[in-house]
Design an enzyme around this catalytic site. Structure first.
Site, mmCIF file in Angstrom:
data_model
loop_
_atom_site.group_PDB
_atom_site.id
_atom_site.type_symbol
_atom_site.label_atom_id
_atom_site.label_comp_id
_atom_site.label_asym_id
_atom_site.label_seq_id
_atom_site.Cartn_x
_atom_site.Cartn_y
_atom_site.Cartn_z
ATOM 1 N N CYS A 215 0.620 -1.238 -0.040
ATOM 2 C CA CYS A 215 -0.042 -0.062 0.089
ATOM 3 C C CYS A 215 0.935 1.172 0.134
ATOM 4 O O CYS A 215 0.402 1.931 -0.592
ATOM 5 C CB CYS A 215 -0.924 -0.026 1.324
ATOM 6 S SG CYS A 215 -2.388 -1.425 1.233
ATOM 7 N N CYS A 369 14.258 3.135 -5.232
ATOM 8 C CA CYS A 369 12.811 2.808 -5.177
ATOM 9 C C CYS A 369 12.314 3.163 -3.732
ATOM 10 O O CYS A 369 13.173 4.045 -3.233
ATOM 11 C CB CYS A 369 12.115 1.421 -5.697
ATOM 12 S SG CYS A 369 13.069 -0.172 -4.402
#
Length: 411
Positions: A215, A369
């Site tokens: 999420c 990332c």
């Protein structure tokens, strides 16, 4: 997994016997507090007394755990144990409605316990600020009637499922992803004639690490965990009281963006070996196990990268490549950096005139990332395509924010 409409036997059609014995009686205050439950034929006085006698173990006080805890406590469940090792963050609050701005930085279990004390003072809440692992989970589950899993990672979900399968405790399970969700009930030793069904009958093993965005990487609409968590709490109420038909042997698939839902049947896999023991304890559910090819990817720490970007005499500064999604990049990024989303890395790498080729001509590439998993995959892809000296930022932008640039917002 079969099409909707199938059952796991007569018990699935007729419901299951109550899971919990009722307490002797309700107080006058409890009758007033739960009066709307007492009016329901499926719950009534006896069902409410069963709720008061129940002990529920809730994994996670986050997106799913928040509504689960609120509605179980409000329903009058006598004892709730909540386990979570995280602290409240500002980015949690759009969906983790049990917490508040004032609770930011506080352990989530403590924030949840304080909120539940004001909502349902008669409910006992045990708050465990710890991480579940193979060494502690079996002991922690003892004395509980059922488990509600609101965890947010695959390692913990499978650990909890395996522990429940060994203990024979029913498990209410849910997952959320952006606008979609899944919800089911698993039980390795249900009363006959219901068939035993486990998470591993549905999904035999976790997906490869980093292949499914969390999420925190993909985002989630705040109303989704509220919807699913409420449904999970209702499944707990049904199991405890014997009301209605629980989701044992069925999987609900929700899409709030399209306002659709469907139910499919889950059947036990006759070829699957039952889970009889957990790992020896050396495996921590928090660890992300990388494939051998990703483990070999060279990495650089945030602190060392900061030094390299600061410039050293005679050294060529690295070129940063961001492989996250557009939404993540809009929240925080390391500048300057080239943006090549992960799903386009292989295609771009095959083009000599692409962004990556041009970037590599300027200096050694460092891929980043959020946490380091996707960047490792991208670095491995580039190495296989012939790019030399590619490294992955260890810990991703999370580590950069923590160790180098505290001014950037986390997410």
């Amino acid at each position: 997994m079969d099409a909707a409409g199938g059952t796991t036997g007569e018990a699935a059609e007729q419901g299951l016997p109550p899971l919990v014995e009722p307490v002797a009686e309700l107080s006058a205050d409890e009758r007033a507090l739960y009066s709307r439950h007492l009016l329901l034929g499926a719950i009534g006085d006896e069902g409410q007394r069963r709720l008061r006698g129940a002990s529920v173990f809730v994994v996670g006080a986050g997106g799913l755990g928040a509504p689960v805890l609120l509605y179980l406590a409000a329903a009058g469940v006598g004892s709730i144990t909540v386990v979570d090792d995280d602290e409240v963050d500002l980015g949690n609050l759009h969906r983790q409605v049990i917490h508040s701005v004032a609770a930011v930085g506080q352990p989530k279990v403590e924030s949840a316990r304080e909120r539940l004390a004001g909502l349902a003072p008669g409910v006992r809440v045990d708050a465990l600020h710890t991480r579940l692992d193979a060494l502690n989970i079996m002991a922690l589950l003892e004395g509980h009637h059922l488990v509600v899993d609101g965890s947010d990672n695959f390692a913990t979900r499978y650990l909890v499922s395996d522990a429940c399968e060994i203990a024979g405790i029913p498990l209410i399970w849910g997952t959320i992803d952006r606008f979609r969700a899944q919800l089911a009930v698993f039980w390795s030793r249900p009363p006959a004639p219901a068939e035993p069904v486990s998470l591993r009958d549905l999904y035999p093993s976790p997906p490869p690490p980093g292949s499914v965005p969390s999420c925190a990487e993909a985002g989630v609409i705040g109303a989704l965990p509220g919807t699913v968590g409420s449904m999970m709490a209702m499944e707990a109420v049904k199991l405890i009281t014997g009301a209605g038909r629980p989701l044992l042997g069925r999987l609900v698939l929700l899409d709030l963006l399209e306002a659709t839902n469907r139910t499919v049947t889950i059947r036990p896999d006759p070829s699957r070996e039952p889970v009889t023991e957990l790992p020896d304890g050396s495996d921590d559910a928090s660890c992300e196990v990388r494939s051998p090819e990703l483990a070999e990817v060279p990495t650089v720490t945030a602190v060392d990268l900061g030094s390299e970007l600061g410039g050293r005499p005679g050294a060529v500064a690295p070129v940063l490549v961001d492989v996250r999604g557009a939404g993540e990049r809009s929240i925080a990024r390391i500048d300057p950096s080239v943006w090549v989303p992960l799903d386009t890395v292989a295609e771009d790498a095959a083009d000599p005139t692409g962004l990556l080729g041009r970037a590599a001509a300027q200096g050694p590439l460092v891929i980043y990332c959020k946490s380091g998993m996707r960047s490792a995959r991208a670095a491995a892809t580039l190495a296989a395509a012939g790019f030399a000296g590619v490294r992955s930022l260890e810990g991703g932008i999370d580590a950069w924010i923590r160790d180098v640039d505290l001014s950037l917002p986390g997410y």
